[in-house]
Scaffold this active site. Structure first.
Site, PDB file in Angstrom:
ATOM      1  N   ARG A  18       0.349  34.676  38.930  1.00  0.00           N
ATOM      2  CA  ARG A  18       0.703  36.113  38.934  1.00  0.00           C
ATOM      3  C   ARG A  18       0.918  36.675  40.332  1.00  0.00           C
ATOM      4  O   ARG A  18       1.520  37.736  40.474  1.00  0.00           O
ATOM      5  CB  ARG A  18      -0.345  36.928  38.164  1.00  0.00           C
ATOM      6  CG  ARG A  18      -0.210  36.699  36.673  1.00  0.00           C
ATOM      7  CD  ARG A  18      -1.135  37.570  35.860  1.00  0.00           C
ATOM      8  NE  ARG A  18      -0.858  37.353  34.442  1.00  0.00           N
ATOM      9  CZ  ARG A  18      -1.717  37.587  33.464  1.00  0.00           C
ATOM     10  NH1 ARG A  18      -2.931  38.050  33.736  1.00  0.00           N
ATOM     11  NH2 ARG A  18      -1.381  37.369  32.209  1.00  0.00           N
TER      12      ARG A  18
ATOM     13  N   ARG B  37      -3.016  24.923  32.422  1.00  0.00           N
ATOM     14  CA  ARG B  37      -4.102  25.728  32.998  1.00  0.00           C
ATOM     15  C   ARG B  37      -5.373  24.895  33.182  1.00  0.00           C
ATOM     16  O   ARG B  37      -5.621  23.949  32.439  1.00  0.00           O
ATOM     17  CB  ARG B  37      -4.340  26.960  32.118  1.00  0.00           C
ATOM     18  CG  ARG B  37      -3.095  27.843  32.128  1.00  0.00           C
ATOM     19  CD  ARG B  37      -3.280  29.108  31.377  1.00  0.00           C
ATOM     20  NE  ARG B  37      -4.305  29.945  31.975  1.00  0.00           N
ATOM     21  CZ  ARG B  37      -4.764  31.051  31.403  1.00  0.00           C
ATOM     22  NH1 ARG B  37      -4.300  31.432  30.240  1.00  0.00           N
ATOM     23  NH2 ARG B  37      -5.685  31.761  32.004  1.00  0.00           N
TER      24      ARG B  37
ATOM     25  N   GLY C  50      -5.743  30.957  26.409  1.00  0.00           N
ATOM     26  CA  GLY C  50      -6.819  30.416  27.249  1.00  0.00           C
ATOM     27  C   GLY C  50      -8.187  30.809  26.725  1.00  0.00           C
ATOM     28  O   GLY C  50      -9.136  30.010  26.759  1.00  0.00           O
TER      29      GLY C  50
ATOM     30  N   ASP D  79      -6.837  41.280  34.526  1.00  0.00           N
ATOM     31  CA  ASP D  79      -5.576  41.160  33.784  1.00  0.00           C
ATOM     32  C   ASP D  79      -4.597  42.295  34.094  1.00  0.00           C
ATOM     33  O   ASP D  79      -3.485  42.310  33.563  1.00  0.00           O
ATOM     34  CB  ASP D  79      -5.857  41.140  32.276  1.00  0.00           C
ATOM     35  CG  ASP D  79      -6.556  39.850  31.858  1.00  0.00           C
ATOM     36  OD1 ASP D  79      -6.446  38.839  32.588  1.00  0.00           O
ATOM     37  OD2 ASP D  79      -7.219  39.853  30.814  1.00  0.00           O
TER      38      ASP D  79
ATOM     39  N   LYS E 249      -3.548  32.190  35.975  1.00  0.00           N
ATOM     40  CA  LYS E 249      -3.456  32.906  34.696  1.00  0.00           C
ATOM     41  C   LYS E 249      -2.257  32.358  33.914  1.00  0.00           C
ATOM     42  O   LYS E 249      -1.794  31.263  34.187  1.00  0.00           O
ATOM     43  CB  LYS E 249      -3.349  34.412  34.967  1.00  0.00           C
ATOM     44  CG  LYS E 249      -4.623  34.989  35.566  1.00  0.00           C
ATOM     45  CD  LYS E 249      -5.750  34.907  34.556  1.00  0.00           C
ATOM     46  CE  LYS E 249      -7.075  35.353  35.131  1.00  0.00           C
ATOM     47  NZ  LYS E 249      -8.182  35.106  34.220  1.00  0.00           N
TER      48      LYS E 249
ATOM     49  N   ARG F 122       2.112  39.635  30.414  1.00  0.00           N
ATOM     50  CA  ARG F 122       1.779  40.811  31.230  1.00  0.00           C
ATOM     51  C   ARG F 122       2.803  41.047  32.342  1.00  0.00           C
ATOM     52  O   ARG F 122       3.021  42.178  32.773  1.00  0.00           O
ATOM     53  CB  ARG F 122       0.366  40.685  31.788  1.00  0.00           C
ATOM     54  CG  ARG F 122      -0.687  40.564  30.680  1.00  0.00           C
ATOM     55  CD  ARG F 122      -2.070  40.923  31.136  1.00  0.00           C
ATOM     56  NE  ARG F 122      -3.086  40.413  30.229  1.00  0.00           N
ATOM     57  CZ  ARG F 122      -3.437  40.950  29.058  1.00  0.00           C
ATOM     58  NH1 ARG F 122      -2.840  42.050  28.643  1.00  0.00           N
ATOM     59  NH2 ARG F 122      -4.374  40.409  28.301  1.00  0.00           N
TER      60      ARG F 122
HETATM   61  C1  S3P Z   1     -11.006  36.845  29.145  1.00  0.00           C
HETATM   62  C2  S3P Z   1     -11.459  36.647  30.417  1.00  0.00           C
HETATM   63  C3  S3P Z   1     -10.587  36.678  31.600  1.00  0.00           C
HETATM   64  C4  S3P Z   1      -9.229  37.294  31.289  1.00  0.00           C
HETATM   65  C5  S3P Z   1      -8.669  36.789  29.995  1.00  0.00           C
HETATM   66  C6  S3P Z   1      -9.596  37.131  28.853  1.00  0.00           C
HETATM   67  C7  S3P Z   1     -11.972  36.780  28.031  1.00  0.00           C
HETATM   68  O1  S3P Z   1     -10.379  35.350  32.046  1.00  0.00           O
HETATM   69  O2  S3P Z   1      -8.334  37.043  32.341  1.00  0.00           O
HETATM   70  O3  S3P Z   1      -7.405  37.363  29.735  1.00  0.00           O
HETATM   71  O4  S3P Z   1     -11.646  37.237  26.921  1.00  0.00           O
HETATM   72  O5  S3P Z   1     -13.082  36.276  28.243  1.00  0.00           O
HETATM   73  P1  S3P Z   1     -11.376  34.651  33.117  1.00  0.00           P
HETATM   74  O6  S3P Z   1     -12.697  34.537  32.478  1.00  0.00           O
HETATM   75  O7  S3P Z   1     -10.766  33.312  33.400  1.00  0.00           O
HETATM   76  O8  S3P Z   1     -11.343  35.554  34.316  1.00  0.00           O
END
Ligand code: S3P
Length: 439
Positions: free
Chosen positions: A346, A122, A94, A315, A342, A391
């Site tokens: 989760r 997602r 993501g 996370d 996520k 995770r």
């Molecule tokens: C991340 C931001 C978070 C986190 C992801 C990594 C990043 O997501 O959950 O694992 O590296 O910017 P969100 O920005 O959607 O909260």
């Protein structure tokens, strides 16, 4: 698919180094790629997600090599990326997709960002919307999902944007597009989110200003090569922190872990739960705070965790739920609906697995309530599903330390997206874990 099998009991001890930070590794490649000159990245996380980002830039003409265990990236400058031959396949990542969508929106060429089945479920409307406001041409498939088709050669304009949720990925996407936009791009954060992008853009020479919860960046700035020393990932350390808390006779030191204030919710939550957890030798490493984390067996108590803490530990909730199941009293999490989008849902997936292991858990739209069992065996044995979420798999592996019978976990291949070598490291610390089946 790989399964984990964890024999019950055991304790965790020793000095461990968990692999490099995933968020910082992604950003290091991206910024080094569009900088002028050669950057050296030490401690780079060679996980499936970060390698997907690296491959995407290789497909756009950015060369990299290895020197004494460090990753060397030869930057091509802000306008030096080349049109890739096909879609950029970002696997399960993501972060790659959301940050790259901002970067690709500013390029002269068209691009397609695709991912695996999990990533394609997602939500991507959260980046499509602000980029469209910036005059990007970006189309998702039905319901704002990947693949994303991005038209190049658009004149982007700076915007003043307030994301609907606190999210480092949305913020970073908009700021990266802002590098290619006319005028100033402003992001008003609705809550604190990890600030690695701001810190690292600054280190690569980009002027970025923070006033309260507003970030402002002027378009047209160039990035200059910088050597990044990636700290160990607090999100990976989290499983061992919880494992050492819940297993008797445990004492663990985790070396050189990133303890950025916008990420350290897990430390504060565990300490509030009564964890015997200390930060030693707090220091700075390439613009990021790091420390050694010492953690011992602890008698935990349940706590309330509210919306203001969620993004700071976003996370780490799978691991926190395992700690909560071993605590005396009740743990209540609210304001955490983001956990449902996520790598898996989760809230539901953890609740299902906890219930399978005999834990009293109830679910709400935006959180869950766990009634802890501080007995010797907080969990029964059983068979839980990770739903292809790294995770979830690693969190339930730690539950084995307080289980009365073996725990089997399905779909564990995805652990490699963030934590290659997890099984070996966990075994070296004292967890009786086997990985079986084909990868
Ligand atoms: C991340 C931001 C978070 C986190 C992801 C990594 C990043 O997501 O959950 O694992 O590296 O910017 P969100 O920005 O959607 O909260």
């Amino acid at each position: 698919m790989r399964q984990f099998e964890i024999a019950p009991g055991g304790r965790l001890s020793g000095h461990l180094s968990v692999p490099g930070d995933k968020s910082i590794s992604h950003r290091a490649i991206m910024f080094a790629a569009i900088a002028d000159g050669r950057s050296r990245i030490s401690g780079f996380l060679e996980s499936a997600d970060c390698l997907a980002t690296l491959r995407a830039f290789a497909a756009m003409g950015v060369s990299h090599s290895e020197d004494q265990g460090d990753l060397i990236v030869d930057g091509v400058g802000r306008h030096g990326l080349q049109k890739p031959d096909g879609a950029l396949d970002l696997g399960n990542s993501g972060t790659s997709m959301r940050l790259l969508s901002g970067l690709m929106a500013g390029q002269a060429f068209d691009s397609v960002l695709s991912g695996d089945a999990g990533l394609s479920r997602r939500p991507m409307a959260r980046v499509i919307e602000p980029l469209t406001l910036m005059n990007a041409d970006i189309q998702g498939s039905e319901g704002g999902r990947a693949p994303l088709q991005i038209r190049g050669g658009r004149a982007l304009a700076g915007i003043d944007y307030t994301p609907p949720v606190a999210s480092a990925q949305i913020k970073s996407c908009v700021l990266l597009a802002g590098l290619y936009a006319d005028g100033v791009t402003r992001v008003n954060e609705p809550g604190v989110s990890r600030d690695h992008t701001e810190r690292m853009l600054g280190a690569f020479g980009v002027g970025i200003e923070r006033k309260g919860c507003q970030l402002a960046l002027a378009g047209g700035q160039e990035l200059h090569a910088f050597d990044v020393a990636v700290p160990a990932d607090l999100s990976s350390a989290a499983f061992f922190m919880v494992g050492a808390c819940i297993a008797s006779d445990s004492a663990l030191t985790l070396r050189g872990v990133g303890v950025n204030p916008t990420r350290r919710g897990i430390i504060e939550i565990l300490q509030r739960m009564g964890a015997d957890l200390l930060l030693r030798d707090e220091r700075e490493q390439a613009g990021e705070p790091v420390a050694d984390i010492e953690i011992r067996s602890s008698e935990l108590r349940g706590v309330d965790i509210g919306a203001d803490e969620v993004e700071l530990a976003i996370d780490e909730f799978p691991a926190i739920f395992i700690a909560a199941a071993c605590a005396s009293g009740t743990t209540r999490l609210t304001g955490a609906a983001e956990l449902r989008v996520k790598e898996s849902d989760r809230i539901q997936v953890m609740a299902d697995g906890l219930a399978t292991l005999g834990v009293d858990v109830s679910v709400a739209d935006d959180g869950l309530t766990i009634i802890g069992r501080p007995e010797e065996y907080s969990f029964s044995g059983g068979h839980v599903h990770s739903h292809e979420d790294h995770r979830i798999a690693m969190a339930f592996a730690m539950a084995g330390l307080r289980a009365s019978a073996p725990i089997t976990i399905d779909d564990c291949d995805f652990v490699d997206t963030s934590f290659p070598g997890f099984v070996e490291l966990a075994r070296s610390a004292g967890l009786d874990i086997q990985s079986r089946g084909m990868s």
